[in-house]
Motif scaffolding. Structure first.
Motif, PDB file in Angstrom:
ATOM      1  N   GLU A 133       0.936  -0.653  -0.017  1.00  0.00           N
ATOM      2  CA  GLU A 133      -0.060  -0.093   0.136  1.00  0.00           C
ATOM      3  C   GLU A 133       0.459   1.172  -0.132  1.00  0.00           C
ATOM      4  N   ALA A 162      -3.283   3.657  -0.069  1.00  0.00           N
ATOM      5  CA  ALA A 162      -4.726   3.317  -1.208  1.00  0.00           C
ATOM      6  C   ALA A 162      -3.822   1.728  -1.876  1.00  0.00           C
ATOM      7  N   THR A 213      -1.407   3.362  -7.869  1.00  0.00           N
ATOM      8  CA  THR A 213      -2.089   2.646  -7.250  1.00  0.00           C
ATOM      9  C   THR A 213      -3.575   2.075  -7.767  1.00  0.00           C
ATOM     10  N   PRO A 247      -6.640   3.557  -7.469  1.00  0.00           N
ATOM     11  CA  PRO A 247      -7.518   4.516  -6.939  1.00  0.00           C
ATOM     12  C   PRO A 247      -7.038   5.622  -8.507  1.00  0.00           C
TER      13      PRO A 247
END
Ligand code: SF4
Ligand code: SF4
Ligand code: FES
Length: 263
Positions: free
Chosen positions: A192, A202, A216, A218
């Motif tokens: 993450e 994320a 990431t 997102p």
């Protein structure tokens, strides 16, 4: 086109360009912190002050957002302008006393400390320039952070100072922060990314072949939404990093070529 005369050097610039732009054209350095050409100039830090000659009097103005609409005479090196910028820098040093970036810039301006008391631990190292807020909003379209609190409690934060769903952990705010307040932390074990101090985390897309960490999730999702590509389809294709994908494509092409050769 209007002419701007800066410290005796005359340059012409298009109307509505800034004094900062004219100074760059003239090869004259003006220190800046909150200025970034990709977002609206809010002129929050006041570090770029110069002395504008208005005929009967002079006035200190911020070079990064002062529009050139007619011929101007400006002084960057006058005693008043230099003193004003150094005074601002001393105040900023009190806000972010541990920022190496700020100390380097201060030294370039001839400022080597601050007579002001440094701020409390919770506010430390943010000069409240607002650049992160503008970039998050105007460039990334996320509006995940904003100013919270008043007076001595004023700080950049997520809503309710909680980890925000609006933050895609893109890291743009960390990249533009001129004093290094915002940090990108990688949590290897969890795979993450954390954006500190906003507590946003994320998952990173990881290449299934070589294990290399990519963007990431997102961020990738937002990009796909913007270019109208189905996320599930993309997720399937994004199992591999570009390098492994190239290798696989080359291997497949080699297999096809040898198959055709054998026939
Ligand atoms: S990391 Fe989060 S807060 Fe920072 S610019 Fe990206 S979306 Fe905004
Ligand atoms: S965190 Fe950095 S970019 Fe954001 S307001 Fe503070 S100093 Fe400026
Ligand atoms: S750089 Fe101009 S006010 Fe901050």
């Amino acid at each position: 086109m209007p002419t701007v005369t800066i410290d005796g050097i005359a340059v012409t610039v298009e109307k509505e360009q800034t004094i900062l732009y004219a100074a760059k054209k003239a090869g004259i350095w003006i220190p800046t912190l909150c200025y970034n050409p990709s977002v609206t100039a809010l002129a929050e830090c006041r570090l770029c002050m110069v002395e504008l000659d208005r005929g009967k009097y002079t006035q200190l103005v911020t070079a990064c957002n002062y529009p050139v609409r007619r011929d101007l005479t400006v002084s960057v090196s006058s005693e008043r302008a230099v003193r004003a910028r150094r005074g601002v820098m001393e105040l900023l040093l009190a806000r972010a006393p541990e920022s190496l970036e700020l100390k380097v810039l201060a030294a370039r301006m001839g400022v080597f400390g601050t007579p002001y008391p440094t701020v409390t631990e919770s506010q430390r190292n943010c000069i409240l320039c607002g650049l992160c807020v503008s970039v998050c909003d105007e460039v990334m379209g996320c509006s995940a952070i904003g100013f919270a609190g008043r007076g001595t409690d004023r700080a950049v934060a997520t809503p309710f100072r909680m980890a925000s769903d609006g933050c895609i952990a893109c890291g743009a705010c960390a990249v533009v922060c001129p004093v290094g307040t915002i940090q990108i932390r990688i949590h290897e074990e969890e795979g993450e990314v954390e954006i500190s101090p906003f507590k946003s985390r994320a998952k990173l897309l990881v290449c299934e072949e070589c294990g290399k960490k990519m963007v990431t999730e997102p961020v990738a999702k937002q990009m796909m939404d913007r270019v109208n590509i189905n996320w599930d389809e993309f997720r399937e294709r994004a199992r591999l990093c570009p390098e492994c994908r190239r290798k696989k494509t080359a291997e497949a092409a080699g297999l096809i070529a040898s198959k055709i050769g054998a026939e």
